[in-house]
Design an enzyme around this catalytic site. Structure first.
Site, PDB file in Angstrom:
ATOM      1  N   LYS A  48       0.857  -1.197   0.000  1.00 12.87           N
ATOM      2  CA  LYS A  48       0.000   0.000   0.000  1.00 12.87           C
ATOM      3  C   LYS A  48       0.886   1.238   0.000  1.00 12.87           C
ATOM      4  O   LYS A  48       1.186   1.825   1.039  1.00 12.87           O
ATOM      5  CB  LYS A  48      -0.925  -0.004   1.218  1.00 12.87           C
ATOM      6  CG  LYS A  48      -2.079   0.984   1.077  1.00 12.87           C
ATOM      7  CD  LYS A  48      -2.990   0.584  -0.066  1.00 12.87           C
ATOM      8  CE  LYS A  48      -4.111   1.568  -0.275  1.00 12.87           C
ATOM      9  NZ  LYS A  48      -4.956   1.214  -1.414  1.00 12.87           N
ATOM     10  N   SER A  64      -8.633  -0.421  -4.986  1.00 16.26           N
ATOM     11  CA  SER A  64      -8.836  -0.059  -3.589  1.00 16.26           C
ATOM     12  C   SER A  64     -10.321   0.172  -3.302  1.00 16.26           C
ATOM     13  O   SER A  64     -11.123  -0.744  -3.409  1.00 16.26           O
ATOM     14  CB  SER A  64      -7.993   1.163  -3.235  1.00 16.26           C
ATOM     15  OG  SER A  64      -7.574   1.092  -1.885  1.00 16.26           O
TER      16      SER A  64
END
Length: 584
Positions: A189, A382
């Site tokens: 991430k 996401s």
């Protein structure tokens, strides 16, 4: 006194009459510019498609441009372009297509949808010509499907391979004495990486290398098939930088010849049976959309909801997916008994985790009463993947940026910046120890940092649960392919993150089959604004954008938008794409 009132009343009446006249004149003006004059395709037409234009998910109408006499003021949506190409395949008036492929303003997913539609058109036996003064890799990726592709003799064809470059601002923040307080879940991430690193982490380098390799491999495969070459040779051309001049592109078989625009059009005119160049009937995609009835009709309805841009809490706008707006749109489609299925078209790198959860909830409720199918565009990562994961079926293109199952939050500590750089100090009162926790004017305490990291970890766990439930996978497996990592659409198919390769047309066809209907029309959302909103709202937005672009330049405008995006992240847990992806 009586004379005064007579004059006053007469003046007031005259003013009222004038106002009424002005209103009627204005209504006539608006009606005139809003009316769509019927356009005729004409005989021996050649449909012109300019790849340099960016075709949005939702079409744009510009009534002012129509009134001024411009024929390209409207912008059809991406799906309109696909439908128009499909219609032209069987339209006897259209003999072929001319592609302006110098530049390509569309992302990889959108480009693939256009390319697939062109391949289908080509199967009819009709011709496709493509031309560009200087042909970029993006333009060539679509243009190489053509029967003949030409380049300006003094131009060139870009053939250098793909590259991605990211900007890192940790050093700048250090100079400004701004401390980014970052909390994230998932080793891949990397949305916050530019704030905490000065170069790529190994995890980010790995995910980008794999994804870029997938995309480049697909580009080589499609080129090899179109030009009857092999991928190894094409790769070698890029590695050795053999395509430096326009003549090199001809020599190595990437294009069919070197011609100027007029020469290409003269060749097309001759192919139409001796038509003179000046009589060549080129009809652009905007005009063609007004000339034909290309949208299907039927008794049943299928809702198509377009969602493009950052995901935000609240209502959002035309460039942002507001949780309230899209929750209500899905609910409206769910409760409408005439709507037999729902298709969500997603083109987003994510955003607010809570907003994504709220839209996910409404789609989950909808799925209990009717089919829900999702179509991914250029990117569905996401938060965009979060809200989609529980659909009955998910479609993506091979190059769709997919996944990024992970979350983060960012809170800057700007105390030293305010104190040392600006001479500003802050003080205040509070009713509870943590009341001012989310302020940027002082650092977080150790306990507050633990709280925020726990919050991020909790949301990440919920994210994984949602995906595991929707994709019918074990949560440990989702964690192994999650961790914030992004995948190409083709690899996402292998991993089970998506169900099929295909575009919006394929997703709609799937929804119709699931709803057991073949007699249907589409109900597309968001609905277009009324004429006044389009005129005044569009003008306001366009004026603001133009002013910023004039002052900052194109790169400056991108930076400004990036700063706004970062501002939106502060203090809000994000499920967002780990980078702004742009292939050079």
């Amino acid at each position: 006194m009586k004379s005064f009132f007579k004059i006053f009343l007469a003046s007031l009446l005259a003013f009222f009459v004038i106002c009424v006249i002005i209103i009627f004149v204005f209504i006539g003006f608006v009606t005139n510019i809003a009316s769509k004059d019927k356009v005729k395709t004409g005989a021996k037409a050649v449909l012109e498609i300019d790849l340099g234009r960016t075709y949005p998910e939702v079409g744009v109408e510009n009534p002012l441009a129509r009134f001024s006499g411009k024929d390209d003021g409207d912008m059809p949506s991406l799906y309109d372009v696909v439908r128009l190409i499909k219609y032209a395949k069987t339209d006897s008036a259209v003999k072929g297509i001319y592609i302006k492929c110098g530049n390509n303003g569309n992302g990889m997913g959108a480009s693939q949808e256009i390319r697939n539609a062109l391949l289908d058109f080509k199967s009819s036996g009709k011709f496709i010509y493509a031309y560009g003064d200087v042909i970029t890799q993006g333009g060539y990726a679509v243009g190489n499907v053509a029967t003949k592709i030409y380049c300006n003799p003094e131009g060139g064809v870009d053939w250098r391979g793909y590259a991605v470059e990211l900007a890192y601002v940790k050093g700048l923040l250090q100079k400004l004495e701004i401390e980014p307080q970052i909390f994230y879940a998932g080793k891949f991430k990397s949305a916050t990486e530019p704030f905490r690193e000065t170069s790529m982490t190994e995890a980010n380098r790995l995910q980008l290398s794999v994804m870029l390799g997938d995309m480049y491999g697909r580009f080589l495969e499609q080129t090899a098939e179109a030009r009857r070459l092999d991928t190894a040779t094409l790769h070698q051309y890029a590695n050795e930088y053999r395509i430096q001049y326009a003549a090199d592109a001809v020599k190595y078989g990437l294009i069919d010849g070197l011609k100027y625009d007029d020469e290409v059009k003269s060749e097309i005119a001759a192919k139409l049976g001796g038509v003179k160049l000046e009589k060549l009937n080129l009809i652009n995609i905007q005009k063609y959309a007004k000339a034909v009835e290309y949208k299907r009709d039927g008794a049943d309805k299928i809702a198509v909801i377009y969602a493009q841009g950052d995901i935000v809490d609240g209502k959002g706008d035309q460039d942002r997916i507001g949780s309230v707006t899209y929750r209500d749109l899905v609910r409206k489609a769910r409760l409408d008994e005439k709507i037999k299925a729902i298709v969500i078209r997603i083109n987003s790198g994510g955003g607010s985790a809570l907003a994504s959860e709220n839209i996910w909830r409404e789609l989950t409720l909808a799925r209990k009463v009717k089919p829900v199918v999702v179509s991914f565009g250029d990117v569905a990562a996401s938060g965009a993947y979060y809200l989609s994961c529980n659909a009955d079926s998910i479609f993506a293109q091979t190059n769709t940026i997919t996944g990024s199952i992970g979350v983060f939050t960012l809170l800057p500590n700007m105390q030293k910046f305010f104190n040392d750089k600006l001479g500003i100090t802050f003080d205040g009162v509070k009713t509870a120890p943590q009341a001012d926790m989310l302020t940027a004017t002082k650092p977080l305490t150790p306990a507050q940092k633990v709280y925020l990291q726990n919050s991020v970890d909790s949301i990440y766990f919920t994210f994984k649960e949602r995906v595991a439930q929707g994709r019918k996978k074990d949560i440990s497996y989702i964690d192994s392919i999650g961790q914030g990592r992004v995948w190409s659409g083709s690899r996402a198919l292998q991993l089970g993150l998506v169900d099929r390769m295909g575009g919006l047309d394929d997703a709609i066809a799937c929804a119709a089959r699931m709803a057991k209907t073949s007699d249907y029309r589409l109900r597309e959302y968001p609905e277009p604004h009324n004429v006044l909103e389009m005129i005044f709202g569009g003008y306001k937005e366009e004026a603001a954008q133009s002013a910023l672009q004039k002052e900052l330049g194109e790169d400056g405008l991108k930076t400004f938008k990036a700063i706004k995006r970062v501002k939106a992240m502060i203090g809000v847990t994000q499920a967002r794409l780990p980078f702004e992806f742009s292939i050079q």
